[in-house]
Design a protein around this motif. Structure first.
Motif, PDB file in Angstrom:
ATOM      1  N   LEU A  17       0.829  -1.205   0.000  1.00 54.57           N
ATOM      2  CA  LEU A  17       0.000   0.000   0.000  1.00 54.57           C
ATOM      3  C   LEU A  17       0.861   1.252   0.000  1.00 54.57           C
ATOM      4  O   LEU A  17       0.629   2.182  -0.757  1.00 54.57           O
ATOM      5  N   TYR A  18       1.879   1.259   0.836  1.00 53.07           N
ATOM      6  CA  TYR A  18       2.727   2.448   0.941  1.00 53.07           C
ATOM      7  C   TYR A  18       3.707   2.564  -0.220  1.00 53.07           C
ATOM      8  O   TYR A  18       4.213   3.633  -0.497  1.00 53.07           O
ATOM      9  N   ARG A  19       3.961   1.466  -0.921  1.00 50.94           N
ATOM     10  CA  ARG A  19       4.796   1.526  -2.127  1.00 50.94           C
ATOM     11  C   ARG A  19       3.986   2.115  -3.276  1.00 50.94           C
ATOM     12  O   ARG A  19       4.491   2.874  -4.082  1.00 50.94           O
ATOM     13  N   ASP A  20       2.686   1.776  -3.330  1.00 44.59           N
ATOM     14  CA  ASP A  20       1.839   2.199  -4.440  1.00 44.59           C
ATOM     15  C   ASP A  20       1.225   3.579  -4.252  1.00 44.59           C
ATOM     16  O   ASP A  20       0.759   4.180  -5.203  1.00 44.59           O
ATOM     17  N   SER A  21       1.162   4.061  -3.022  1.00 47.31           N
ATOM     18  CA  SER A  21       0.578   5.376  -2.757  1.00 47.31           C
ATOM     19  C   SER A  21       1.241   5.968  -1.523  1.00 47.31           C
ATOM     20  O   SER A  21       2.092   5.343  -0.916  1.00 47.31           O
ATOM     21  N   GLN A  22       0.841   7.161  -1.148  1.00 51.95           N
ATOM     22  CA  GLN A  22       1.425   7.803   0.023  1.00 51.95           C
ATOM     23  C   GLN A  22       0.332   8.245   0.991  1.00 51.95           C
ATOM     24  O   GLN A  22       0.114   9.423   1.195  1.00 51.95           O
ATOM     25  N   PRO A  23      -0.354   7.278   1.641  1.00 53.49           N
ATOM     26  CA  PRO A  23      -1.390   7.648   2.596  1.00 53.49           C
ATOM     27  C   PRO A  23      -0.828   8.054   3.950  1.00 53.49           C
ATOM     28  O   PRO A  23      -1.561   8.439   4.849  1.00 53.49           O
ATOM     29  N   GLY A  24       0.470   7.971   4.106  1.00 44.98           N
ATOM     30  CA  GLY A  24       1.124   8.292   5.367  1.00 44.98           C
ATOM     31  C   GLY A  24       2.575   7.875   5.288  1.00 44.98           C
ATOM     32  O   GLY A  24       3.150   7.824   4.210  1.00 44.98           O
ATOM     33  N   LEU A  25       3.137   7.569   6.441  1.00 46.74           N
ATOM     34  CA  LEU A  25       4.552   7.219   6.498  1.00 46.74           C
ATOM     35  C   LEU A  25       4.730   5.786   6.977  1.00 46.74           C
ATOM     36  O   LEU A  25       4.094   5.367   7.943  1.00 46.74           O
ATOM     37  N   LEU A  26       5.599   5.069   6.333  1.00 49.96           N
ATOM     38  CA  LEU A  26       5.972   3.714   6.721  1.00 49.96           C
ATOM     39  C   LEU A  26       7.322   3.821   7.422  1.00 49.96           C
ATOM     40  O   LEU A  26       8.294   4.292   6.835  1.00 49.96           O
ATOM     41  N   VAL A  27       7.379   3.424   8.697  1.00 51.72           N
ATOM     42  CA  VAL A  27       8.608   3.577   9.474  1.00 51.72           C
ATOM     43  C   VAL A  27       9.188   2.213   9.827  1.00 51.72           C
ATOM     44  O   VAL A  27       8.474   1.222   9.908  1.00 51.72           O
TER      45      VAL A  27
END
Length: 75
Positions: A17-27
């Motif tokens: 999800l975070y690779r395909d879009s930027q809904p927030g931050l992946l830490v």
């Protein structure tokens, strides 16, 4: 609009999800978490942008969209 999230790098689904879009931050670490929260608190524009993307990314999972699929499986 939606709200940005800060999530840990703990599941392949979140990574996708975070690779395909930027809904927030992946830490990946506690330091990343602190930095990410500081980044979001410091930038209203970034919060709004990620919040809008979060709403768009969540749209396919709204009950109105998921219920018919479940109904077709159950019935």
């Amino acid at each position: 609009s939606g709200l940005p999230s800060v999530v840990t790098n703990c599941s392949p689904a979140l990574q996708a999800l975070y690779r395909d879009s930027q809904p927030g931050l992946l830490v990946e670490s506690e330091a990343d978490l602190v930095s990410g929260l500081d980044r979001l608190m410091s930038s209203k524009r970034e919060r709004q942008s990620m919040g809008s993307e979060a709403r768009r990314a969540a749209e396919p999972y709204r009950w109105q969209n998921v219920a018919p699929k479940w109904d077709s499986v159950i019935t």
